[in-house]
Design an enzyme around this catalytic site. Structure first.
Site, PDB file in Angstrom:
ATOM      1  N   GLY A   1      -2.639   5.622   5.806  1.00  0.00           N
ATOM      2  CA  GLY A   1      -3.181   5.743   4.458  1.00  0.00           C
ATOM      3  C   GLY A   1      -2.063   5.835   3.442  1.00  0.00           C
TER       4      GLY A   1
ATOM      5  N   THR B   1       0.820  -1.208   0.000  1.00  0.00           N
ATOM      6  CA  THR B   1       0.000   0.000   0.000  1.00  0.00           C
ATOM      7  C   THR B   1       0.856   1.261   0.000  1.00  0.00           C
ATOM      8  OG1 THR B   1      -1.689  -1.202   1.216  1.00  0.00           O
ATOM      9  CG2 THR B   1      -1.863   1.189   1.220  1.00  0.00           C
TER      10      THR B   1
ATOM     11  N   VAL C   1       5.856   8.155  12.980  1.00  0.00           N
ATOM     12  CA  VAL C   1       4.918   8.695  13.977  1.00  0.00           C
ATOM     13  C   VAL C   1       3.993   9.697  13.286  1.00  0.00           C
ATOM     14  CG1 VAL C   1       4.671  10.007  16.128  1.00  0.00           C
ATOM     15  CG2 VAL C   1       6.583   8.410  15.856  1.00  0.00           C
TER      16      VAL C   1
ATOM     17  N   LYS D   1       7.858   1.822  12.746  1.00  0.00           N
ATOM     18  CA  LYS D   1       8.055   2.194  14.158  1.00  0.00           C
ATOM     19  C   LYS D   1       8.408   0.992  15.017  1.00  0.00           C
ATOM     20  CE  LYS D   1       3.622   2.101  12.894  1.00  0.00           C
ATOM     21  NZ  LYS D   1       3.184   2.712  11.647  1.00  0.00           N
TER      22      LYS D   1
ATOM     23  N   LYS E   1       5.440   4.536  19.193  1.00  0.00           N
ATOM     24  CA  LYS E   1       5.525   5.904  18.681  1.00  0.00           C
ATOM     25  C   LYS E   1       5.944   6.905  19.753  1.00  0.00           C
ATOM     26  CE  LYS E   1       2.229   4.984  14.942  1.00  0.00           C
ATOM     27  NZ  LYS E   1       0.791   4.913  14.607  1.00  0.00           N
TER      28      LYS E   1
ATOM     29  N   GLY F   1       2.092   9.243  10.661  1.00  0.00           N
ATOM     30  CA  GLY F   1       1.850   9.031   9.223  1.00  0.00           C
ATOM     31  C   GLY F   1       2.253  10.236   8.407  1.00  0.00           C
TER      32      GLY F   1
END
Lengths: 380, 380
Positions: free
Chosen positions: B285, B10, B115, B88, B188, B117
């Site tokens: 995402g 992805t 951390v 992470k 994170k 995104g």
């Protein structure tokens, strides 16, 4: 790096204090009319002693106002010095010239603190632009008006009472026009749009409504309907140009934007890849703003890029007929609008240009109009 | 700059798509087991073809998991290549080694996307650290749990229903343990604390409570009292070290933090100069995360600094007895706590260490406990 400081007022002195602790940053001369004990030996009352000193690498301009800040910044850049400033008015009023100078000097002009104070907004916007297409940019860019609106809402105050509070707290000037008229936010969205799209929007085409028309009753009515009222500045990519405006905006009381409190600022950009990115923080204040200025100095010293301000001169026409949303209106007829009680009308989706024009006409007829754009959180 | 990509899933494929449009970034080889038509001619199933290729300047590691991601990242760094990763878990599990390698290679390891995104959080934290003293760091760092808590609150769902929704929407894994246990947020905050204070906290000392104990009834009770429930990770400077923990937290429903919706993340740091700075955006995402990875690549290519990861090895002991706040508790006795209805107790200010220990004891006795820290917005 040797630095000359133009102005050791609230922010200027903060810059001095922070920079003193950073290795290799040395403030060697300070222009200020006053005798400031901690700065003795560095003080001068003659700008030429800084601007014409070949040993000074960078000039920090924190005088405020357009002149002499502008002339001195130009002179420093032309002499090959870097310039760091927080002066949005000076930059905005002279954008074409400053952009040309920035190109000529290879990005030696930096002004992170000009929008959002301590929030590293412009810096990150420019960093984002390297790998993303910016679709929209804006935010709550004026702390004074946010404080006043927040006080009106929380404490059920009128405009004048909120203004008095803001003045007592030191957040509003004796003449609050630049803030309450939206003029300060207008400068900031002007700069933000120029940087977001690497172009030159005409400041005169930015539509700007401040907060002077909102009454205690309007605020109560918005409250009852679950809205907070915020002064939002927004610019968005449109076909062949951008929309760009400042206006009071009704946002859900339960939303991020609706809960930006007191003098806090929120600046956002939306990218095709990154989506909506919001930054909140102190939009003003000695150390927050000074912090942003000193961070620009460190980037200059380390030859970091990411301030590629206006690498090419591109026209960026403003077309506010291309942006549309519903409005809440009081004191004026709007064809097709629906009464929702408490004296408020809710319009359908309307072009921003049309609404601002209708309001101008109504006011020319002597009507006392308040209006606010309606923005649901997910749109922002 | 020539880049080898480990993993074209992805995020990896998103990196490929974004990087393709950036001048001077060239992805020359891609490790993936699958035959991906757009990547033909670049694909390999042998990591050595990337790791041992002297023409490759930078390796992007997007495999996830600890091994072989860790070994390959180490091998690439030791071969003088830069490494960009969003992993992470791998970084957190091997922090000491990775930090030493980062020092040795002069900051060639970058991991902005690890951390928050797409939020440029770690990058800005490091930039801030150059001129400010970081006092606190943290936020809503896991989108899956935020989505679940948000759904429980808005739609009046139980934990299992919310989990099912998150799985259907593709936000939760089939085995959701890493998210709902708080383990992902723990990694994170571990990385964030190490970067904020340039030291090495022991991950085992981070106290971590996830969201598995919250019921529909707990959420309703919090709602009634004007709270939203968020999974917050926090670390703060304390005498001689830091506090560092992850726990469900009751924040005012009308606050910025209380309105971070769906899978959005919010990361914050508080500085002595800059004050509270919050960043919100997509915590996961394809394109948002890929955007952050590519921005790291551009910084590497341009030799920008601001990723001075762990320049020195400093111990950073965790002492969670030094952080204290009130708690809301259900299902356990707490001396001195006050009943506030709906089965909830409100405690006085309590050390985080003490509360987590009390809950562990109660659970060992078979008691079913839910607890949440109480945080007023101004504290955050």
């Amino acid at each position: 790096m040797k630095i000359g400081l133009l102005g050791a007022g609230t922010i200027g002195f903060g810059v001095y204090e922070i920079a003193e602790k950073i290795p290799d940053l040395e403030i060697t001369k300070v222009l200020d009319r006053r005798d400031i004990p901690q700065l003795r030996g560095k003080l001068t009352q003659d700008a030429a002693e800084i601007l014409d000193d070949p040993a000074i690498d960078a000039v920090v301009e924190l005088l405020g106002g357009v002149e002499p800040a502008h002339s001195w910044a130009v002179r420093a850049l032309e002499a090959g010095k870097a310039v760091v400033t927080a002066n949005k008015l000076m930059l905005s009023e002279n954008l074409t010239e400053m952009a040309a100078l920035s190109r000529k000097t290879g990005g030696k002009l930096r002004f992170s603190a000009a929008v959002g104070g301590g929030i590293p907004f412009l810096f990150n916007l420019l960093r984002a632009r390297r790998v993303d297409e910016i679709l929209e940019v804006g935010g709550i860019l004026n702390g004074t008006t946010n404080y006043m609106l927040d006080m009106m809402q929380r404490e059920n105050l009128g405009f004048e009472q909120a203004l008095k509070l803001a003045q007592q707290a030191g957040y509003a000037e004796q003449d609050p026009t630049a803030d309450v008229s939206g003029g300060d936010a207008k400068c900031k969205i002007h700069l933000s749009a120029a940087l977001a799209w690497n172009g030159m929007p005409d400041k005169h085409d930015i539509l700007c409504e401040g907060i002077t028309s909102i009454t205690k009753q309007d605020m109560e009515a918005l409250n009852k309907k679950g809205y907070a009222c915020k002064l939002l500045a927004r610019a968005a990519r449109q076909d062949g140009g951008i929309s760009c405006y400042v206006e009071p905006t009704a946002v859900p009381a339960r939303s991020v934007t609706g809960n930006i409190a007191l003098v806090e600022n929120m600046a956002f950009w939306r990218g095709a890849n990154a989506g909506l990115q919001r930054f909140t923080g102190a939009g003003a204040g000695r150390y927050a703003t000074a912090y942003a200025v000193v961070n620009d100095l460190v980037d200059l010293m380390r030859h970091n890029d990411a301030f590629p301000f206006l690498a090419e001169e591109t026209p960026l026409p403003i077309d506010n007929a291309a942006a549309a949303h519903p409005y809440l209106v009081r004191g004026m007829e709007v064809p097709g609008a629906v009464e929702i009680g408490d004296g408020l009308l809710l319009t359908g989706e309307m072009p921003v240009l049309e609404m601002h024009a209708m309001v101008a006409s109504a006011r020319a007829r002597g009507e006392k109009v308040f209006f606010a754009g309606v923005c649901e959180e997910q749109e922002l």
